[in-house]
Design a protein around this motif. Structure first.
Motif, PDB file in Angstrom:
ATOM      1  N   UNK A   1      -8.932   5.708  -4.738  1.00  0.00           N
ATOM      2  CA  UNK A   1      -8.905   6.276  -6.088  1.00  0.00           C
ATOM      3  C   UNK A   1      -7.601   5.959  -6.812  1.00  0.00           C
ATOM      4  N   UNK A   2      -6.482   6.093  -6.112  1.00  0.00           N
ATOM      5  CA  UNK A   2      -5.185   6.025  -6.779  1.00  0.00           C
ATOM      6  C   UNK A   2      -4.329   4.807  -6.417  1.00  0.00           C
ATOM      7  N   UNK A   3      -4.617   4.159  -5.320  1.00  0.00           N
ATOM      8  CA  UNK A   3      -3.670   3.176  -4.799  1.00  0.00           C
ATOM      9  C   UNK A   3      -4.140   1.744  -4.768  1.00  0.00           C
ATOM     10  N   UNK A   4      -3.278   0.925  -4.213  1.00  0.00           N
ATOM     11  CA  UNK A   4      -3.555  -0.487  -3.978  1.00  0.00           C
ATOM     12  C   UNK A   4      -3.028  -0.856  -2.598  1.00  0.00           C
ATOM     13  N   UNK A   5      -3.742  -1.750  -1.939  1.00  0.00           N
ATOM     14  CA  UNK A   5      -3.305  -2.247  -0.639  1.00  0.00           C
ATOM     15  C   UNK A   5      -3.040  -3.743  -0.772  1.00  0.00           C
TER      16      UNK A   5
ATOM     17  N   UNK B   1     -11.684  -4.210   9.773  1.00  0.00           N
ATOM     18  CA  UNK B   1     -11.527  -5.138   8.648  1.00  0.00           C
ATOM     19  C   UNK B   1     -10.070  -5.565   8.495  1.00  0.00           C
ATOM     20  N   UNK B   2      -9.156  -4.598   8.577  1.00  0.00           N
ATOM     21  CA  UNK B   2      -7.741  -4.931   8.455  1.00  0.00           C
ATOM     22  C   UNK B   2      -7.290  -5.823   9.610  1.00  0.00           C
ATOM     23  N   UNK B   3      -7.815  -5.560  10.809  1.00  0.00           N
ATOM     24  CA  UNK B   3      -7.459  -6.384  11.966  1.00  0.00           C
ATOM     25  C   UNK B   3      -7.926  -7.819  11.778  1.00  0.00           C
ATOM     26  N   UNK B   4      -9.077  -7.988  11.131  1.00  0.00           N
ATOM     27  CA  UNK B   4      -9.595  -9.345  10.897  1.00  0.00           C
ATOM     28  C   UNK B   4      -8.724 -10.126   9.929  1.00  0.00           C
TER      29      UNK B   4
ATOM     30  N   UNK C   1       9.626   4.752   6.754  1.00  0.00           N
ATOM     31  CA  UNK C   1       8.910   5.287   7.908  1.00  0.00           C
ATOM     32  C   UNK C   1       7.625   5.982   7.473  1.00  0.00           C
ATOM     33  N   UNK C   2       7.657   6.629   6.311  1.00  0.00           N
ATOM     34  CA  UNK C   2       6.466   7.299   5.805  1.00  0.00           C
ATOM     35  C   UNK C   2       5.373   6.331   5.425  1.00  0.00           C
ATOM     36  N   UNK C   3       5.738   5.182   4.862  1.00  0.00           N
ATOM     37  CA  UNK C   3       4.728   4.179   4.539  1.00  0.00           C
ATOM     38  C   UNK C   3       4.169   3.554   5.817  1.00  0.00           C
ATOM     39  N   UNK C   4       5.027   3.298   6.794  1.00  0.00           N
ATOM     40  CA  UNK C   4       4.554   2.750   8.071  1.00  0.00           C
ATOM     41  C   UNK C   4       3.553   3.692   8.733  1.00  0.00           C
ATOM     42  N   UNK C   5       3.823   5.001   8.655  1.00  0.00           N
ATOM     43  CA  UNK C   5       2.903   5.972   9.250  1.00  0.00           C
ATOM     44  C   UNK C   5       1.565   5.975   8.527  1.00  0.00           C
TER      45      UNK C   5
ATOM     46  N   UNK D   1       1.117 -10.163   8.566  1.00  0.00           N
ATOM     47  CA  UNK D   1       0.921  -8.967   9.389  1.00  0.00           C
ATOM     48  C   UNK D   1       1.557  -7.732   8.762  1.00  0.00           C
ATOM     49  N   UNK D   2       1.763  -7.778   7.440  1.00  0.00           N
ATOM     50  CA  UNK D   2       2.405  -6.661   6.729  1.00  0.00           C
ATOM     51  C   UNK D   2       1.448  -6.089   5.684  1.00  0.00           C
ATOM     52  N   UNK D   3       1.292  -4.778   5.704  1.00  0.00           N
ATOM     53  CA  UNK D   3       0.516  -4.081   4.678  1.00  0.00           C
ATOM     54  C   UNK D   3       1.465  -3.249   3.823  1.00  0.00           C
ATOM     55  N   UNK D   4       1.296  -3.338   2.510  1.00  0.00           N
ATOM     56  CA  UNK D   4       2.078  -2.540   1.567  1.00  0.00           C
ATOM     57  C   UNK D   4       1.103  -1.669   0.790  1.00  0.00           C
TER      58      UNK D   4
END
Length: 236
Positions: free
Chosen positions: A108-112, A190-193, A173-177, A117-120
């Protein structure tokens, strides 16, 4: 009595603050309360605008920071999920959230954004670069009560090196969690792929609390983020 102490400091480029003391059992929630109280008590907005103070609850600061990248912590995703009525009703009955609730909040609010191998994970932005929660007509945040940690702890003023270092440690650390929870969710395969690995996001300071509680930030101890910052210890 406050469990985290901030003090006014005068730097070469203006007045700001330093984090000077911390209770051994202080939490991220205590840190956030201390930062927000410092600026409310010092009437920071009113001083900067040359007018009577109206309070941060009315979001009367300038909107320049609303065009910056706004990363989300796991605590932010929980708060945003609870701003959705359907999620809030079910979660309050259950007493805790799930990774799927966090996914719904991000949808609803975000973007990935994924690169290698990095997710923001960030708040969604408009094509013009503004935060998706910014109301141009009213010049304020549409979800101010649920605004992310990076917004709650940013004020347009100088800060000490250790105050900024503490803030960045908590945010990162909060984003990593949050990423870890998303990798454990139904979309994890899906993310693993796409090349992401759960082993790149091991449990950390934000992951030590039991479950995704409604008061998650109150369960995350500040101590792991304080290494080398030389803060005074407050009496127990």
């Amino acid at each position: 009595m406050a469990r985290v102490v901030l003090e006014l400091r005068h730097f070469s480029n203006g007045s700001g603050y330093d984090v000077v003391a911390c209770h051994p059992d202080a939490t991220v929630a205590d840190y956030l309360e201390a930062v927000e109280a410092f600026f409310s008590n010092s009437a920071w907005t009113g001083l900067r605008r040359g007018r009577d103070f109206v309070g941060w609850a009315n979001c009367e600061g300038c909107p320049n920071c609303c065009r910056e990248r706004i990363p989300l912590t796991i605590g932010d995703a929980i708060r945003l999920a609870l701003s959705l009525p359907a999620v809030a009703d079910r979660v309050r009955a259950a007493g805790a959230l799930t990774a799927e609730d966090l996914l719904q909040a991000i949808d609803v609010f975000g973007e990935i954004h994924i690169q290698g191998r990095v997710m923001d994970v960030t708040l969604r932005r408009t094509e013009a670069g503004w935060c998706g929660l910014f109301d141009h007509a009213k010049q304020r945040c549409l979800r101010h009560t649920f605004r992310p940690l990076v917004c709650r702890t940013y004020f347009c003023c100088p800060v000490s090196h250790r105050a900024e270092k503490l803030r960045q440690r908590i945010l990162n650390a909060g984003e990593d969690a949050l990423v870890r929870q998303l990798l454990l969710s139904s979309r994890g395969v899906h993310f693993a792929s796409m090349g992401l690995r759960l082993s790149d996001y091991p449990p950390g300071p934000w992951s030590d609390s039991e479950g995704l509680s409604l008061c998650y930030e109150s369960a995350v101890l500040l101590a792991p983020f304080l290494t080398g910052l030389n803060l005074a210890r407050m009496p127990i």
